[in-house]
Design a protein around this motif. Structure first.
Motif, PDB file in Angstrom:
ATOM      1  N   TRP A 177      -3.072  63.991 -14.969  1.00  0.00           N
ATOM      2  CA  TRP A 177      -2.065  63.880 -13.928  1.00  0.00           C
ATOM      3  C   TRP A 177      -2.496  62.910 -12.830  1.00  0.00           C
ATOM      4  N   PHE A 178      -3.780  62.921 -12.500  1.00  0.00           N
ATOM      5  CA  PHE A 178      -4.295  62.151 -11.366  1.00  0.00           C
ATOM      6  C   PHE A 178      -5.421  61.218 -11.817  1.00  0.00           C
ATOM      7  N   PRO A 179      -5.080  60.120 -12.476  1.00  0.00           N
ATOM      8  CA  PRO A 179      -6.104  59.229 -13.030  1.00  0.00           C
ATOM      9  C   PRO A 179      -6.926  58.483 -11.975  1.00  0.00           C
ATOM     10  N   TRP A 180      -6.634  58.657 -10.712  1.00  0.00           N
ATOM     11  CA  TRP A 180      -7.401  58.020  -9.647  1.00  0.00           C
ATOM     12  C   TRP A 180      -8.752  58.691  -9.408  1.00  0.00           C
ATOM     13  N   ILE A 181      -8.952  59.890  -9.920  1.00  0.00           N
ATOM     14  CA  ILE A 181     -10.190  60.629  -9.630  1.00  0.00           C
ATOM     15  C   ILE A 181     -11.457  59.830  -9.956  1.00  0.00           C
ATOM     16  N   PRO A 182     -11.531  59.085 -11.061  1.00  0.00           N
ATOM     17  CA  PRO A 182     -12.772  58.337 -11.322  1.00  0.00           C
ATOM     18  C   PRO A 182     -13.105  57.282 -10.255  1.00  0.00           C
ATOM     19  N   TYR A 183     -12.097  56.718  -9.589  1.00  0.00           N
ATOM     20  CA  TYR A 183     -12.410  55.704  -8.581  1.00  0.00           C
ATOM     21  C   TYR A 183     -12.313  56.232  -7.158  1.00  0.00           C
ATOM     22  N   GLU A 184     -11.769  57.420  -6.956  1.00  0.00           N
ATOM     23  CA  GLU A 184     -11.743  58.051  -5.631  1.00  0.00           C
ATOM     24  C   GLU A 184     -11.728  59.562  -5.824  1.00  0.00           C
ATOM     25  N   ALA A 185     -12.879  60.158  -5.748  1.00  0.00           N
ATOM     26  CA  ALA A 185     -13.005  61.594  -6.022  1.00  0.00           C
ATOM     27  C   ALA A 185     -12.728  62.454  -4.791  1.00  0.00           C
ATOM     28  N   ASN A 186     -12.169  61.854  -3.748  1.00  0.00           N
ATOM     29  CA  ASN A 186     -11.821  62.626  -2.553  1.00  0.00           C
ATOM     30  C   ASN A 186     -10.303  62.645  -2.412  1.00  0.00           C
ATOM     31  N   LEU A 187      -9.738  63.831  -2.491  1.00  0.00           N
ATOM     32  CA  LEU A 187      -8.282  63.994  -2.447  1.00  0.00           C
ATOM     33  C   LEU A 187      -7.682  63.407  -1.177  1.00  0.00           C
ATOM     34  N   MET A 188      -8.257  63.705  -0.042  1.00  0.00           N
ATOM     35  CA  MET A 188      -7.690  63.245   1.229  1.00  0.00           C
ATOM     36  C   MET A 188      -7.791  61.726   1.380  1.00  0.00           C
ATOM     37  N   ARG A 189      -8.920  61.165   1.012  1.00  0.00           N
ATOM     38  CA  ARG A 189      -9.038  59.701   1.100  1.00  0.00           C
ATOM     39  C   ARG A 189      -7.989  59.032   0.213  1.00  0.00           C
ATOM     40  N   TRP A 190      -7.818  59.560  -1.002  1.00  0.00           N
ATOM     41  CA  TRP A 190      -6.799  58.981  -1.874  1.00  0.00           C
ATOM     42  C   TRP A 190      -5.422  59.105  -1.227  1.00  0.00           C
ATOM     43  N   ALA A 191      -5.084  60.281  -0.711  1.00  0.00           N
ATOM     44  CA  ALA A 191      -3.748  60.520  -0.160  1.00  0.00           C
ATOM     45  C   ALA A 191      -3.430  59.611   1.027  1.00  0.00           C
ATOM     46  N   PHE A 192      -4.445  59.239   1.798  1.00  0.00           N
ATOM     47  CA  PHE A 192      -4.205  58.451   3.003  1.00  0.00           C
ATOM     48  C   PHE A 192      -4.572  56.976   2.898  1.00  0.00           C
ATOM     49  N   LEU A 193      -5.471  56.637   1.994  1.00  0.00           N
ATOM     50  CA  LEU A 193      -5.983  55.266   1.986  1.00  0.00           C
ATOM     51  C   LEU A 193      -5.589  54.441   0.767  1.00  0.00           C
ATOM     52  N   TYR A 194      -4.856  55.029  -0.167  1.00  0.00           N
ATOM     53  CA  TYR A 194      -4.430  54.308  -1.371  1.00  0.00           C
ATOM     54  C   TYR A 194      -2.906  54.252  -1.394  1.00  0.00           C
ATOM     55  N   PRO A 195      -2.328  53.055  -1.458  1.00  0.00           N
ATOM     56  CA  PRO A 195      -0.872  52.900  -1.363  1.00  0.00           C
ATOM     57  C   PRO A 195      -0.086  53.702  -2.395  1.00  0.00           C
ATOM     58  N   GLU A 196      -0.608  53.850  -3.622  1.00  0.00           N
ATOM     59  CA  GLU A 196       0.156  54.571  -4.640  1.00  0.00           C
ATOM     60  C   GLU A 196       0.390  56.040  -4.272  1.00  0.00           C
ATOM     61  N   ALA A 197      -0.428  56.584  -3.380  1.00  0.00           N
ATOM     62  CA  ALA A 197      -0.256  57.983  -2.987  1.00  0.00           C
ATOM     63  C   ALA A 197       1.113  58.211  -2.342  1.00  0.00           C
ATOM     64  N   ARG A 198       1.595  57.249  -1.579  1.00  0.00           N
ATOM     65  CA  ARG A 198       2.901  57.408  -0.918  1.00  0.00           C
ATOM     66  C   ARG A 198       4.043  57.494  -1.927  1.00  0.00           C
ATOM     67  N   GLU A 199       3.865  56.878  -3.074  1.00  0.00           N
ATOM     68  CA  GLU A 199       4.877  56.945  -4.124  1.00  0.00           C
ATOM     69  C   GLU A 199       4.741  58.232  -4.942  1.00  0.00           C
ATOM     70  N   GLN A 200       3.517  58.633  -5.197  1.00  0.00           N
ATOM     71  CA  GLN A 200       3.278  59.766  -6.091  1.00  0.00           C
ATOM     72  C   GLN A 200       3.406  61.118  -5.390  1.00  0.00           C
ATOM     73  N   LEU A 201       3.199  61.153  -4.090  1.00  0.00           N
ATOM     74  CA  LEU A 201       3.353  62.379  -3.313  1.00  0.00           C
ATOM     75  C   LEU A 201       4.725  62.313  -2.643  1.00  0.00           C
ATOM     76  N   VAL A 202       5.707  62.950  -3.249  1.00  0.00           N
ATOM     77  CA  VAL A 202       7.095  62.868  -2.790  1.00  0.00           C
ATOM     78  C   VAL A 202       7.199  63.434  -1.368  1.00  0.00           C
ATOM     79  N   ASN A 203       7.954  62.741  -0.522  1.00  0.00           N
ATOM     80  CA  ASN A 203       8.059  63.068   0.902  1.00  0.00           C
ATOM     81  C   ASN A 203       6.661  63.059   1.529  1.00  0.00           C
ATOM     82  N   TRP A 204       5.963  61.967   1.313  1.00  0.00           N
ATOM     83  CA  TRP A 204       4.564  61.836   1.692  1.00  0.00           C
ATOM     84  C   TRP A 204       4.276  62.339   3.106  1.00  0.00           C
ATOM     85  N   GLU A 205       5.025  61.858   4.089  1.00  0.00           N
ATOM     86  CA  GLU A 205       4.698  62.198   5.473  1.00  0.00           C
ATOM     87  C   GLU A 205       4.908  63.675   5.783  1.00  0.00           C
TER      88      GLU A 205
END
Length: 154
Positions: free
Chosen positions: A32-60
Motif C-alpha cells: 500500500w505504501f511503497p515509500w517506506i524503503p526511501y522514507e521510513a518515517n510516516l510524518m516526514r513522508w506525510a509532510f515533506l513528500y508531494p505525493e502524500a497530498r494526493e494519496q492522503l485524501v483531504n490532506w490538510e
C-alpha cells in the motif's frame, strides 16, 4: 510483534516508535505504501513528500491537522526526545502549511477508530476509506501498533 503484524493480513499494519519511525511492518503495508524503503518515517513522508497530498485524501483537514496534534501530545510526554524535536523542526521548516497549522495548538493523543480516506497506487487511484486501529504494546508503550482496516462506514 512480528506475529501480531502478520496476523493482521490482509490489512496493512505497522509498528512505529515514539517519533513515527516505522520499525516493522507486514507485506500489505509495503504494498500500500511503497515509500517506506526511501522514507521510513510516516510524518516526514506525510509532510515533506508531494505525493502524500494526493494519496492522503483531504490532506490538510483529515491528515495534517491530526498528525500535528499527535506530534504536539507526544512532545508534551517526551519533551527531551531528540527524535521528536528533530521531526517537529524538519516538518515545520520544510512545509509552510504545517507551520501555519502548528500555530493552532491542536492536541490529539491517538487516531484510534478514526475513518480516513486514501488514494493509493495500490488501489489504482480509487479512494479507499480505512478505519485506523491504534494500540500500544504493554511491554513498549511508547510504540504504536497501527492496522488500517478498509471500511464502508463514513
Amino acid at each position: 510483534m512480528r506475529e501480531m503484524l502478520d496476523a493482521q493480513l490482509p490489512n496493512p499494519a505497522y509498528l512505529s516508535d515514539v517519533a513515527w519511525n516505522i520499525v516493522a511492518h507486514n507485506k500489505p503495508q509495503i504494498d500500500w505504501f511503497p515509500w517506506i524503503p526511501y522514507e521510513a518515517n510516516l510524518m516526514r513522508w506525510a509532510f515533506l513528500y508531494p505525493e502524500a497530498r494526493e494519496q492522503l485524501v483531504n490532506w490538510e483537514t483529515d491528515w495534517a491537522r491530526p498528525f500535528l496534534a499527535q506530534i504536539r501530545v507526544s512532545l508534551a510526554k517526551h519533551p527531551d526526545s531528540e527524535g521528536l524535536l528533530s521531526l517537529r523542526d524538519d516538518i515545520l521548516n520544510g512545509n509552510e502549511d504545517a507551520a501555519r497549522l502548528w500555530a493552532d495548538h491542536e492536541a490529539l493523543e491517538h487516531p484510534d477508530g478514526h475513518v480516513r480516506r486514501l488514494r493509493l497506487p495500490y488501489h489504482e487511484g480509487a479512494e479507499v476509506p480505512v478505519r485506523i486501529m491504534a494500540m500500544a504494546p504493554l511491554r513498549a508503550q511508547d510504540m504504536r501498533f497501527i492496522t488500517l482496516v478498509p471500511t464502508t462506514q463514513p
